[in-house]
Design a protein around this motif. Structure first.
Motif, PDB file in Angstrom:
ATOM      1  N   LYS A  25     -52.121  14.379 -91.045  1.00 58.08           N
ATOM      2  CA  LYS A  25     -51.280  15.553 -90.831  1.00 58.08           C
ATOM      3  C   LYS A  25     -51.880  16.439 -89.740  1.00 58.08           C
ATOM      4  O   LYS A  25     -51.179  16.899 -88.841  1.00 58.08           O
ATOM      5  N   ARG A  26     -53.186  16.659 -89.818  1.00 57.20           N
ATOM      6  CA  ARG A  26     -53.838  17.477 -88.791  1.00 57.20           C
ATOM      7  C   ARG A  26     -53.660  16.861 -87.408  1.00 57.20           C
ATOM      8  O   ARG A  26     -53.348  17.556 -86.444  1.00 57.20           O
ATOM      9  N   VAL A  66     -50.022  17.405 -86.322  1.00 52.91           N
ATOM     10  CA  VAL A  66     -49.690  18.800 -86.012  1.00 52.91           C
ATOM     11  C   VAL A  66     -50.312  19.195 -84.664  1.00 52.91           C
ATOM     12  O   VAL A  66     -49.675  19.862 -83.844  1.00 52.91           O
ATOM     13  N   LEU A  67     -51.534  18.740 -84.434  1.00 59.01           N
ATOM     14  CA  LEU A  67     -52.168  19.020 -83.148  1.00 59.01           C
ATOM     15  C   LEU A  67     -51.388  18.343 -82.015  1.00 59.01           C
ATOM     16  O   LEU A  67     -51.175  18.933 -80.945  1.00 59.01           O
ATOM     17  N   ASP A  99     -48.201  17.706 -82.099  1.00 61.14           N
ATOM     18  CA  ASP A  99     -46.955  18.474 -81.960  1.00 61.14           C
ATOM     19  C   ASP A  99     -47.167  19.668 -81.042  1.00 61.14           C
ATOM     20  O   ASP A  99     -46.346  19.960 -80.173  1.00 61.14           O
ATOM     21  N   ALA A 100     -48.276  20.374 -81.276  1.00 61.86           N
ATOM     22  CA  ALA A 100     -48.581  21.550 -80.447  1.00 61.86           C
ATOM     23  C   ALA A 100     -48.709  21.124 -78.990  1.00 61.86           C
ATOM     24  O   ALA A 100     -48.162  21.766 -78.083  1.00 61.86           O
ATOM     25  N   MET A 148     -45.310  20.511 -77.410  1.00 59.78           N
ATOM     26  CA  MET A 148     -44.620  21.719 -76.974  1.00 59.78           C
ATOM     27  C   MET A 148     -45.179  22.196 -75.636  1.00 59.78           C
ATOM     28  O   MET A 148     -44.433  22.651 -74.769  1.00 59.78           O
ATOM     29  N   MET A 207     -57.023  19.344 -76.338  1.00 63.31           N
ATOM     30  CA  MET A 207     -56.301  18.989 -77.557  1.00 63.31           C
ATOM     31  C   MET A 207     -56.293  17.485 -77.782  1.00 63.31           C
ATOM     32  O   MET A 207     -56.383  17.019 -78.916  1.00 63.31           O
ATOM     33  N   MET A 228     -59.722  16.617 -79.082  1.00 65.82           N
ATOM     34  CA  MET A 228     -59.904  17.015 -80.480  1.00 65.82           C
ATOM     35  C   MET A 228     -59.108  16.095 -81.410  1.00 65.82           C
ATOM     36  O   MET A 228     -59.584  15.724 -82.483  1.00 65.82           O
ATOM     37  N   LEU A 258     -60.664  13.615 -84.289  1.00 71.36           N
ATOM     38  CA  LEU A 258     -60.283  13.536 -85.704  1.00 71.36           C
ATOM     39  C   LEU A 258     -60.023  12.083 -86.108  1.00 71.36           C
ATOM     40  O   LEU A 258     -60.321  11.668 -87.222  1.00 71.36           O
ATOM     41  N   ILE A 284     -40.481  18.509 -80.962  1.00 72.65           N
ATOM     42  CA  ILE A 284     -40.756  17.916 -82.267  1.00 72.65           C
ATOM     43  C   ILE A 284     -39.447  17.835 -83.043  1.00 72.65           C
ATOM     44  O   ILE A 284     -38.468  18.476 -82.664  1.00 72.65           O
ATOM     45  N   ASP A 289     -38.176  19.208 -85.600  1.00 76.01           N
ATOM     46  CA  ASP A 289     -37.519  20.443 -86.014  1.00 76.01           C
ATOM     47  C   ASP A 289     -37.277  21.409 -84.863  1.00 76.01           C
ATOM     48  O   ASP A 289     -36.748  22.504 -85.076  1.00 76.01           O
ATOM     49  N   ASP A 290     -37.666  21.022 -83.672  1.00 76.99           N
ATOM     50  CA  ASP A 290     -37.522  21.904 -82.501  1.00 76.99           C
ATOM     51  C   ASP A 290     -37.516  21.008 -81.265  1.00 76.99           C
ATOM     52  O   ASP A 290     -38.479  20.931 -80.522  1.00 76.99           O
ATOM     53  N   ASN A 317     -44.971  14.664 -89.940  1.00 82.84           N
ATOM     54  CA  ASN A 317     -46.407  14.703 -89.641  1.00 82.84           C
ATOM     55  C   ASN A 317     -47.214  13.614 -90.318  1.00 82.84           C
ATOM     56  O   ASN A 317     -48.420  13.746 -90.517  1.00 82.84           O
TER      57      ASN A 317
END
Lengths: 494, 494
Positions: B13-14, B17-18, B20-21, B24, B48, B51, B55, B239, B241-242, B280
């Motif tokens: 998930k992390r 989400v990273l 996804d950011a 954007m 990013m 990182m 992970l 993503i 939802d956006d 995610n």
């Protein structure tokens, strides 16, 4: 080159770059994001904040800071950078995890409740939630004050105004508090002879935007390094090399949005001119909130509401909207942009009454943090001080102690920076005028090059090299002096 | 609930989400960012990515995967999620750091050189740089093929088309390759009787945008969960939802940008309808590039170039641009949107000639990766195959082997997904038509609800639960069958 220090620069660069990325996503959230993106965005920002915090609090960081502080041979910028690294680290590590989590929960639920309580003017509804936030904020102040060896309130102030001290603010605000009530009366009486009329709209939004961008460019904003967009609450976001300004337009009145754009441009030009060689290091960032606000207010209040600027700007305004008639006279615009009014709402206040709003909040929040006052006392004290300073009493708490989000979302210690910023703006502009004798004529011709050269040399380019106080002394020859601001008000309004 | 598996969900998930950011920020870079923001943005995205990679490759991850694969009691979604976690992990960890770094350097310098070499049509100039990229891509293929126990080419294909196999693509492409040349001749001859004329502009960009958004909304795009903006190269980003779509307008011709918007809307509606409960997580993401392309091409080629859609859409087009005259007839638009032309440039190709462009690249890149061909041989082989399949020879390498960035930036193994997508689109749409007997009439009325309900149930809602092959079998009763696509072409063009 010192080894521990060099490693710290690398680590802080990562923290800052991650923060920059989050800053861009914040801007997008406010200006571009459709509402359905909110949940996912909150997750992204929370993760990035957690990862940034994780980089800061890792055990190696504390060791490196200790080692670097023993190292020799750092130049002044590096030493200042190390000092600011230590400050960031202290603020980030002062609170134990339980307190951080409790604070996050409490402020988030209190802020949500505030969104209901404010329109209803129902302060009672929010008392328990605000008590919890205050209780945790007191614990936060205590934890940080121990680490920073300062008073409770100063520990919170330091988050927004590094090295700011209530003991230095008190005499300044006391002088203002003594000056304002009678001065306000004088100004209000004098103003009765003046009248103004807002030009009648509608003013097409595209034309307002084009005019705002014209003035931004004239002031020196580089659209290769930034944008102007729309958001509900105007702000200056983004990063120094890609500044994202926002505003909010009103078809019926172009004058407020325009001044808003100019205000944010002041913030933006500060960010743009921060020292490039210190990008993504603590010392390369803006020097606290009062200096930041001084730059927006220097542009908005000192420059753009001056006779000189309005002389330059009015023909462009008339051209943009095909303005004609008496309400498009310089006289009318001068009166319009200098209206003084004792009113309830801080964010709508003029530069004469604004300090009263801030001093009230500063005194209350300090008493609350220091345990000399409790949440239940807020409405009464608020209204009493409002009456004393501005001669008015809010009809309900909606127009009183419920109007600002700051306390409800945990932003304690922030309020004084608004007025410190307004006063610093006056003092810096006075020094710029002294250094640049023809500045007034230049502004009247729409030339701002020498002003921003002076600001770049004396403020922007220093980043966080000095404290705000040192910065003011270096730039103006003295620490913040309330008489300069008072003289500015007298000169403009009486 | 299995413990190792649960921990993996949190870790992935992390990572997502990273990602996804970062997604954007990629969108912002292409559509909003001023050029002066490029350097800082590159740093943000690189950090990013580092990182996120960090992970993924941390040692605990490998242990957890091993443990979770021994655990029992996972349901089918969880098992599929674990399978996709393993795939991501394998791709991320297959290469040693030296190879990753060498690849990053080589592709970045080769791509930059390509930007010069392409306009000059100077293939020789880029030979050494491309040899280096190919050499490293072969090493990459070798390393991944060992981990995935598959052939060299399949290892690269798996990055874009999970579980894709050249052995399954070969017979499909061979069938097409045999069919196309004579069919193309037939179509081109038939087309001589038809003529069309592009409606004359200029077409105001705001009107083009409004019309595009009208059709997007009609197809089911929810503007509370996405946007349409402008970028140099249209894409579907953001993503689920956006979703952030982009297009590029041409004042002189609205017809291409409009079809481009509809194409990206197909991608967007797939993303929007991915299983919400698996956001995610690897299993909740889109199933590879061929299925993704099938959704954009189903909307663009199967739906929006159909007689039914044009019947519905033409009145809206006429209304938007006050269109009148013979070039605004249904007949003219049908011919315009179905022009077939043997030409050099893949991205401008129609649906009849497009597969030839892809098959050519697929055969060459496979031979190159497998060591059966060298970089120097590319122009000759390219031109020879182009002549054989489309009957034309590029005037220079600019219109030939230098036209696409893919090989130069290291994207080997991607090309076949375009045509697999086009074929999957035809096959899925055929099944939808069978399941929904009145679909054609619905489309002619601008009703797309039942079509997307079918697609949601049969494609979108499955995420990455199945392989592409299984997905096609479940949705259409059989694996990808070239005859369906061939029948579609015959029906529409002969």
């Amino acid at each position: 080159m010192s080894n521990a220090y060099t490693q710290l620069e690398k680590k802080f660069k990562r923290i800052h770059v991650l923060g920059d990325a989050a800053g861009m996503l914040h801007w997008d959230m406010a200006s571009m994001m459709p509402k359905g993106g909110a949940e996912a965005r909150a997750e992204q920002l929370a993760l990035m904040a957690t990862m940034g915090h994780g980089l800061m609090v890792e055990s190696e960081m504390a060791d490196l800071l200790d080692q670097a502080e023993e190292e020799t041979g750092l130049n002044v910028w590096q030493s200042a950078n190390l000092r600011e690294m230590r400050r960031s680290h202290t603020h980030a590590t002062a609170l134990d995890e339980d307190l951080v989590e409790a604070m996050s929960r409490a402020t988030s639920s209190c802020e949500q409740l505030w969104r209901q309580a404010r329109p209803e003017g129902d302060f009672k509804k929010i008392v328990p939630a605000l008590k919890e936030v205050l209780n945790l904020s007191r614990q936060k102040a205590k934890a940080k004050s121990e680490k920073l060896s300062c008073s409770l309130y100063d520990a919170l102030l330091d988050q927004y105004e590094p090295e700011g001290k209530a003991a230095e603010i008190d005499p300044i605000f006391t002088r203002l508090e003594g000056f304002l009530p009678s001065f306000l009366q004088e100004v209000l009486e004098k103003q009765q002879d003046k009248s103004f009329k807002k030009p009648a709209g509608p003013f097409a939004l595209e034309k307002q935007e084009a005019l705002g961008k014209k003035f931004m460019a004239a002031l020196g904003f580089d659209f290769d390094h930034g944008r102007l967009d729309v958001s509900l609450h105007p702000f200056c976001g983004g990063i120094p090399d890609d500044v994202r300004l926002t505003t909010r337009y009103d078809e019926a009145d172009f004058t407020s949005a325009l001044m808003g754009v100019l205000h944010e441009t002041g913030h933006a030009l500060y960010e743009r001119a921060l020292p490039k060689e210190w990008r993504n290091q603590p010392v390369g960032t803006a020097r606290g909130m009062s200096i930041h606000e001084s730059q927006s207010l220097l542009v908005e209040m000192q420059v753009c509401r001056s006779d000189a600027f309005l002389t330059y700007a009015l023909p462009h305004m008339k051209e943009a909207f095909a303005g004609a008639g008496p309400e498009w006279s310089l006289d009318n615009f001068t009166n319009l942009y200098r209206e003084v009014k004792a009113d309830y709402i801080r964010v709508d206040a003029d530069e004469v009454t604004y300090p009263a709003h801030v001093i009230l909040r500063y005194k209350l929040e300090r008493a609350l943090i220091e345990g000399d006052m409790e949440v239940e006392d807020i409405p009464h004290s608020w209204n009493e001080m409002m009456q004393k300073m501005l001669g008015i009493t809010p009809p309900s708490d909606r127009e009183g102690c419920l109007q600002d989000v700051h306390w409800y979302d945990g932003t304690w210690g922030y309020f004084p920076t608004y007025t410190l910023g307004a006063m610093s703006a006056a003092q810096l502009f006075e020094s710029a005028l002294k250094a640049l004798p023809s500045l007034d004529e230049e502004i009247a011709k729409g030339e701002f090059g020498s002003l921003f050269q002076w600001l770049n040399s004396n403020v922007h380019g220093h980043g966080s090299l000095h404290s705000s106080k040192e910065l003011m002394i270096k730039a103006t020859g003295k620490a913040l002096d309330p008489e300069v601001f008072i003289n500015h008000l007298k000169k403009r309004y009486s």
